[in-house]
Design an enzyme around this catalytic site. Structure first.
Site, PDB file in Angstrom:
ATOM      1  N   GLU A 155     116.961  40.141 -52.306  1.00 54.04           N
ATOM      2  CA  GLU A 155     115.533  39.826 -52.173  1.00 54.04           C
ATOM      3  C   GLU A 155     114.799  41.150 -52.039  1.00 54.04           C
ATOM      4  OE1 GLU A 155     114.499  36.977 -49.035  1.00 54.04           O
ATOM      5  OE2 GLU A 155     112.644  38.088 -48.647  1.00 54.04           O
ATOM      6  N   GLU A 160     104.384  42.559 -47.543  1.00 51.50           N
ATOM      7  CA  GLU A 160     104.648  41.604 -46.469  1.00 51.50           C
ATOM      8  C   GLU A 160     104.030  42.116 -45.178  1.00 51.50           C
ATOM      9  OE1 GLU A 160     108.798  40.841 -45.569  1.00 51.50           O
ATOM     10  OE2 GLU A 160     108.316  38.769 -45.089  1.00 51.50           O
TER      11      GLU A 160
END
Ligand SMILES: *[C@@H]1O[C@H](CO)[C@@H](O)[C@H](O)[C@H]1NC(C)=O
Length: 339
Positions: A155, A160
């Site tokens: 991932e 974020e």
């Protein structure tokens, strides 16, 4: 790319060998330089703009419960359009919003969106131009990609952050055996290999420890309100067999080659994040990634960090109050993929 470069190089040698004239040496040198440039140039393979983000053939609207335990209902494409949560503005900017019109009681879930590209990728240069990103108390936006059988195919979290955070976090999650190398060779355009602070070097994630190997940016233009105040900007990441690099460019600092559609990462400044292949076999740990853009609320990250966020009350109370979500929306100018 390699093939045409090799061909150019070969043909220029053949040409000068046949001609045997001094002026062809210049020609050969020029061709060799062009071949060298061509070696490093990128070709656009996909560009997503405007209504592409409403096209279920290109982006699927995930409607399952949030794997990260957020207090959300991910809505279908038709519900997102009907409720005005996904739309394209007249200037062709795609907007993906959290519901900011419904009053809820603490404990109820709020409507939001998570989209996943239909196409999957095994590397490339990804250039995402956002006019704005979601932020606010309880809000957890992310721009990322993920492979099958998490975390074994990896991932890559490019954007974020949570709540009213002011700086971006860049993270990899993988199976066992991938690490962030703290001292890889410096970039070609600077004395450093990366500009951000290392948060953790173990990329392997499991149910019990999901922190991954991460960098924290120090530029407050990289996330949330500070990002949006600049009119957003570009996040670029290059995934190849030398590693994974990520750059953030504030709106006023986007390299001209990106704007021109001919990106040349070799000419860019030191990346914000760099996971070098010396610490991680990239091809082994990253494959078949779908791109994801989502906004969730509370859950593992925003909920866990809520008590230290400076936001009032509880995370569940924040979710219930619709006035927290006026800035909880992505404005997507484009996402381009080059190879
Ligand atoms: C929701 O947010 C948008 C964008 O900030 C704003 O224009 C709109 O007025 C908000 N809706 C309500 C009901 O406050």
């Amino acid at each position: 790319m390699l093939t045409s470069a090799a061909f150019l190089l070969l043909s220029s040698f053949v040409l000068s060998a046949i001609a045997g004239h001094p002026s062809h040496n210049n020609l050969r040198a020029r061709h060799a330089r062009q071949a060298h440039r061509r070696d490093k140039s990128f070709t656009l393979t996909d560009k997503y703009v405007g209504k592409d983000f409403l096209d279920e053939g290109k982006w699927g609207y995930f409607t399952g419960s949030d794997p990260t335990h957020g207090s959300v209902n991910f809505v279908s494409q038709s519900d997102a359009v009907k409720k005005g949560l996904a739309f394209v503005r007249p200037d062709n900017v795609a907007v993906l919003a959290v519901d900011n019109t419904t009053d809820l009681s603490p404990g109820q879930n709020r409507n939001t969106i998570r989209i996943t590209s239909t196409k999957s990728y095994n590397g490339g240069l990804f250039i995402a131009d956002f006019g704005a990103m979601p932020h606010g108390c309880s809000v957890w936006p992310a721009w990322w990609s993920v492979g099958p059988n998490w975390p074994s195919a990896g991932e890559i979290d490019v954007i974020e952050g949570v709540n009213e955070g002011t700086v971006n976090q860049y993270t990899l999650h993988t199976g066992e055996g991938c690490n962030l190398a703290r001292n890889p060779p410096a970039s070609s355009t600077g004395s450093l290999a990366f500009t951000s602070k290392v948060l953790g070097t173990t990329c392997a994630s499991s149910g019990g420890d999901n922190s991954g190997c991460a960098f924290l940016d120090s530029d407050t233009r990289s996330f949330g309100h500070g990002f949006n105040e600049q009119g957003g900007g570009v996040y670029a990441h290059l995934w190849d067999n030398t590693g994974i690099k990520a750059w953030h460019f504030a709106r006023g600092e986007i390299p001209a080659d990106i704007t021109a559609g001919a990106p040349n990462p070799d000419s860019w400044p030191t990346p914000q994040a760099f996971w070098a292949a010396s610490g991680c076999d990239i091809a082994q740990h990253f494959h078949d990634h779908n791109l994801v853009i989502d906004t969730t609320l509370c859950g593992d990250f925003a909920g866990g960090a809520y008590p230290q966020s400076g936001c009032p009350g509880t995370c569940a109370q924040a979710v219930a109050d619709k006035t927290n979500f006026d800035f909880a929306r992505w404005q997507i100018n484009s996402i381009s993929v080059y190879n």
